[in-house]
Design an enzyme around this catalytic site. Structure first.
Site, mmCIF file in Angstrom:
data_model
loop_
_atom_site.group_PDB
_atom_site.id
_atom_site.type_symbol
_atom_site.label_atom_id
_atom_site.label_comp_id
_atom_site.label_asym_id
_atom_site.label_seq_id
_atom_site.Cartn_x
_atom_site.Cartn_y
_atom_site.Cartn_z
ATOM 1 N N ARG A 56 -1.340 -10.454 2.074
ATOM 2 C CA ARG A 56 -1.990 -11.412 1.196
ATOM 3 C C ARG A 56 -1.060 -12.578 0.863
ATOM 4 O O ARG A 56 0.157 -12.468 0.942
ATOM 5 C CB ARG A 56 -2.418 -10.730 -0.114
ATOM 6 C CG ARG A 56 -3.548 -9.727 0.047
ATOM 7 C CD ARG A 56 -3.961 -9.147 -1.306
ATOM 8 N NE ARG A 56 -2.891 -8.344 -1.907
ATOM 9 C CZ ARG A 56 -2.119 -8.755 -2.904
ATOM 10 N NH1 ARG A 56 -2.277 -9.965 -3.421
ATOM 11 N NH2 ARG A 56 -1.178 -7.957 -3.399
ATOM 12 N N LYS A 198 -10.183 -8.407 -1.055
ATOM 13 C CA LYS A 198 -9.598 -8.556 -2.378
ATOM 14 C C LYS A 198 -10.245 -9.680 -3.176
ATOM 15 O O LYS A 198 -10.254 -9.646 -4.410
ATOM 16 C CB LYS A 198 -8.085 -8.772 -2.264
ATOM 17 C CG LYS A 198 -7.326 -7.522 -1.830
ATOM 18 C CD LYS A 198 -7.610 -6.334 -2.743
ATOM 19 C CE LYS A 198 -6.761 -5.115 -2.394
ATOM 20 N NZ LYS A 198 -7.114 -3.931 -3.218
ATOM 21 N N HIS A 217 -8.565 -0.568 -9.892
ATOM 22 C CA HIS A 217 -7.875 -0.539 -8.603
ATOM 23 C C HIS A 217 -7.362 0.883 -8.397
ATOM 24 O O HIS A 217 -6.224 1.220 -8.719
ATOM 25 C CB HIS A 217 -6.711 -1.540 -8.599
ATOM 26 C CG HIS A 217 -6.031 -1.675 -7.283
ATOM 27 N ND1 HIS A 217 -4.691 -1.968 -7.163
ATOM 28 C CD2 HIS A 217 -6.501 -1.564 -6.021
ATOM 29 C CE1 HIS A 217 -4.364 -2.031 -5.880
ATOM 30 N NE2 HIS A 217 -5.444 -1.789 -5.170
ATOM 31 N N SER A 235 -0.660 -0.970 -3.515
ATOM 32 C CA SER A 235 -0.639 -0.689 -2.084
ATOM 33 C C SER A 235 0.653 0.022 -1.702
ATOM 34 O O SER A 235 1.749 -0.377 -2.103
ATOM 35 C CB SER A 235 -0.757 -2.005 -1.309
ATOM 36 O OG SER A 235 -0.651 -1.794 0.061
ATOM 37 N N LYS A 239 -2.501 6.005 -2.759
ATOM 38 C CA LYS A 239 -3.891 6.170 -3.195
ATOM 39 C C LYS A 239 -4.768 6.720 -2.073
ATOM 40 O O LYS A 239 -5.501 7.686 -2.257
ATOM 41 C CB LYS A 239 -4.477 4.834 -3.661
ATOM 42 C CG LYS A 239 -3.876 4.260 -4.912
ATOM 43 C CD LYS A 239 -4.723 3.132 -5.474
ATOM 44 C CE LYS A 239 -5.173 2.115 -4.446
ATOM 45 N NZ LYS A 239 -4.068 1.431 -3.757
ATOM 46 N N THR A 240 -4.696 6.065 -0.926
ATOM 47 C CA THR A 240 -5.551 6.473 0.194
ATOM 48 C C THR A 240 -5.170 7.853 0.699
ATOM 49 O O THR A 240 -6.016 8.713 0.928
ATOM 50 C CB THR A 240 -5.455 5.445 1.338
ATOM 51 O OG1 THR A 240 -5.859 4.165 0.846
ATOM 52 C CG2 THR A 240 -6.341 5.844 2.501
ATOM 53 N N ASP A 254 -10.038 2.769 -2.875
ATOM 54 C CA ASP A 254 -9.283 1.636 -3.409
ATOM 55 C C ASP A 254 -9.902 0.941 -4.620
ATOM 56 O O ASP A 254 -9.184 0.476 -5.485
ATOM 57 C CB ASP A 254 -9.080 0.596 -2.303
ATOM 58 C CG ASP A 254 -8.021 -0.439 -2.645
ATOM 59 O OD1 ASP A 254 -6.947 -0.048 -3.118
ATOM 60 O OD2 ASP A 254 -8.276 -1.635 -2.446
ATOM 61 N N ARG A 319 -2.601 -1.850 9.295
ATOM 62 C CA ARG A 319 -3.773 -1.389 8.567
ATOM 63 C C ARG A 319 -4.870 -0.885 9.489
ATOM 64 O O ARG A 319 -4.972 -1.293 10.652
ATOM 65 C CB ARG A 319 -4.358 -2.553 7.749
ATOM 66 C CG ARG A 319 -3.475 -3.032 6.621
ATOM 67 C CD ARG A 319 -3.661 -2.204 5.385
ATOM 68 N NE ARG A 319 -2.848 -2.682 4.266
ATOM 69 C CZ ARG A 319 -3.010 -2.286 3.016
ATOM 70 N NH1 ARG A 319 -3.954 -1.412 2.729
ATOM 71 N NH2 ARG A 319 -2.235 -2.740 2.060
#
Length: 528
Positions: A56, A198, A217, A235, A239-240, A254, A319
């Site tokens: 980003r 996002k 988030h 990130s 989390k994933t 997410d 990703r």
């Protein structure tokens, strides 16, 4: 230019002969390959590269300073204002640029699995692979929903359109601009597909609180008994990985909303980091990368077309985007009840935070507002090694409203539903980054499982004398000495020095929340 003019311009753009709307996955894959935008991997996924922008671009993100939002947005380095005049001129340029393309690709869908609060969206892409990404990450309508679909927000994505800062009023060639009154997002100068995802999340972070819904988030899953868990974290904090549990059904990885009905996924897919991915460690994610999935910046063997997930030569921020349906044990639709357990994930590069600790209500509010972690390499441009950062609510880049608004909503919901909250450090142990080692995933999984199953509710704890955290003395499957960071360091004095320094950073950062009740800082923060 007024909103009618924008609508007319958009109508002209979308009704051109070069526009492909709602292509199927096979049709989009064919377009990607015929246009040489990417290659097919050995598992059937599409692999594309994003050029020099592999993450980003937060410094190039703006919100148009319009009358309806001027007094609501938390303006600053995250929510940078830009004038309506600058937006209008860029809008015209982007529309003219897209009109001249030989082919355009349009996706219609939704953000938000709860039909009572979902947002109809439209994504207009210069690239077919970006449209496949949108098809994968957002919620796809059925035939009936498609017939009645009226987009309330539109993304215009023109990665090859580069702004001229001196002429266009931007900081660089890249721009991500949200206009709430025009209901439009302009994206230009970057091929990184995550900007689309996002941007919609940022919009939902503005719209949902107005409806009494907390946007979060976080990832979420549900156990066999219906117990719901949330995993907050930036990130790269896990989390994933941690929410993809074979013993629990995935709600989403997410972005979620928490309404009076419970939790719902904002997205229709997952966007997982793939660096060092293996079937052994993350079987659900590994096996989800098949036909219909999109790989970003993953190195692929030119002969066998096999992905090398250990190769970071393009970026650490490799990703995979895949539909929720690519995972077997999911909740469909992506809606569940109120959370029983909330886990805050941090990747502490200083190696001083406990691998798991129980949080009181005040500590939960303190650590939610603090949002401490170490920013990992590749998630943003220019980040090549872990950097300590405080990202409010574990998602400050995506919060248009003042942080206290989200924190108060979370606190109210924790009270109302008696949710248990834990802080889990997936970062370093035995020393700081460069000296210690990353916490073993097996240990983290064991600690999280114990929290989810209620095994830590009444377990004996010891209070950390620097951070004031309650550390369990025993967790099944985890060596006792791992639970207390000071016992993993070769030099206890060095540990205390590093821990004290981090505690001071926590206190210094929290001073920016001047309107937060004093007991949150006094009872929730470090005690040394």
């Amino acid at each position: 230019m007024n909103s009618v003019d924008v609508s007319n311009e958009l109508h002209q753009l979308l009704t051109g002969n070069n526009v492909y709307t709602q292509l199927s996955v096979p049709q989009l894959v064919e377009k990607v390959l015929s246009r040489h935008e990417g290659v097919l991997t050995s598992t059937g996924a599409v692999k594309a590269e994003t050029g020099k922008y592999t993450g980003r671009s937060p410094k190039d993100k703006y919100i148009v300073e319009e009358a309806s939002v001027k007094d609501k947005v938390d303006w600053g380095s995250v929510n940078q204002p830009i004038s309506e005049d600058v937006f209008n001129k860029l809008y015209n340029k982007v529309v003219d640029y897209l009109k001249a393309k030989e082919e355009l690709f349009v996706f219609k869908g939704f953000a938000g699995a709860d039909e009572s609060s979902r947002l109809p969206i439209r994504v207009v892409n210069e690239y077919a692979w970006h449209n496949l990404f949108a098809h994968t990450l957002f919620i796809r309508p059925n035939e009936e929903e498609l017939r009645g679909h009226e987009a309330e927000f539109t993304i215009l994505s023109a990665p090859n359109f580069k702004a001229d800062p001196e002429v266009d009023g931007t900081k660089s060639e890249t721009f991500i601009i949200v206009s709430f009154e025009r209901r439009t997002i302009l994206i230009g100068g970057t091929e990184y597909a995550g900007e689309m995802k996002k941007s919609i999340f940022s919009i939902m972070n503005y719209l949902l609180p107005e409806a009494g819904i907390l946007p979060m988030h976080c990832s979420a899953n549900v156990g066999r008994e219906g117990d719901v868990a949330l995993f907050f974290g930036l990130s790269g904090t896990g989390k994933t990985t941690l929410s993809a549990d074979t013993n629990r059904k995935l709600i989403g990885d997410d972005e979620h909303g928490w309404s009076s009905n419970g939790v719902f996924n904002i997205e229709g897919g997952c966007y997982a980091k793939t660096i060092n991915l293996s079937r052994e460690k993350e079987p659900q994610i590994f096996d989800a990368i098949r036909f219909g999935a999109v790989l970003e910046n993953v190195v692929v063997d030119p002969e066998t077309r096999e992905a090398n997930y250990d190769d970071s030569s393009l970026t650490e921020n490799t990703r995979a985007a895949y539909q929720m349906q690519a995972i077997d044990n999911i909740v469909s639709p992506s809606i569940a009840g109120h959370p029983n357990t909330i886990i805050f994930l941090t990747a502490d590069a200083s190696g001083v935070l406990p691998p798991i600790s129980k949080l009181s209500k005040e500590q939960a509010m303190f650590h939610f507002l603090s949002g401490y972690t170490s920013k990992l390499a590749g998630t943003e441009r220019g980040v090549t090694s872990p950097e300590a950062t405080f990202s409010t609510c574990f998602g400050s880049p995506f919060l248009p409203l003042p942080a206290q608004r989200y924190a108060e909503m979370l606190g109210d919901k924790i009270d109302e539903h008696n949710s248990k909250v834990y802080l889990v450090n997936t970062g370093w142990t035995g020393g700081a980054y460069g000296t210690g080692s990353r916490m073993k995933l097996a240990y983290t999984r064991a600690m999280v499982q114990a929290a989810l199953e209620g095994e830590l509710s009444n377990i004996e704890t010891v209070k950390d004398d620097i951070f004031g955290l309650d550390i369990p003395l025993h967790v099944p499957g985890v060596p006792d000495e791992v639970l207390q960071p000071i016992k993993t360091w070769a030099d206890p004095a060095a540990y205390k020095q590093s821990a004290t320094a981090l505690a001071a950073q926590f206190r210094a950062n929290f001073k920016k929340f001047g309107s937060v009740p004093s007991e949150i800082e006094e009872l929730g923060g470090p005690i040394a």
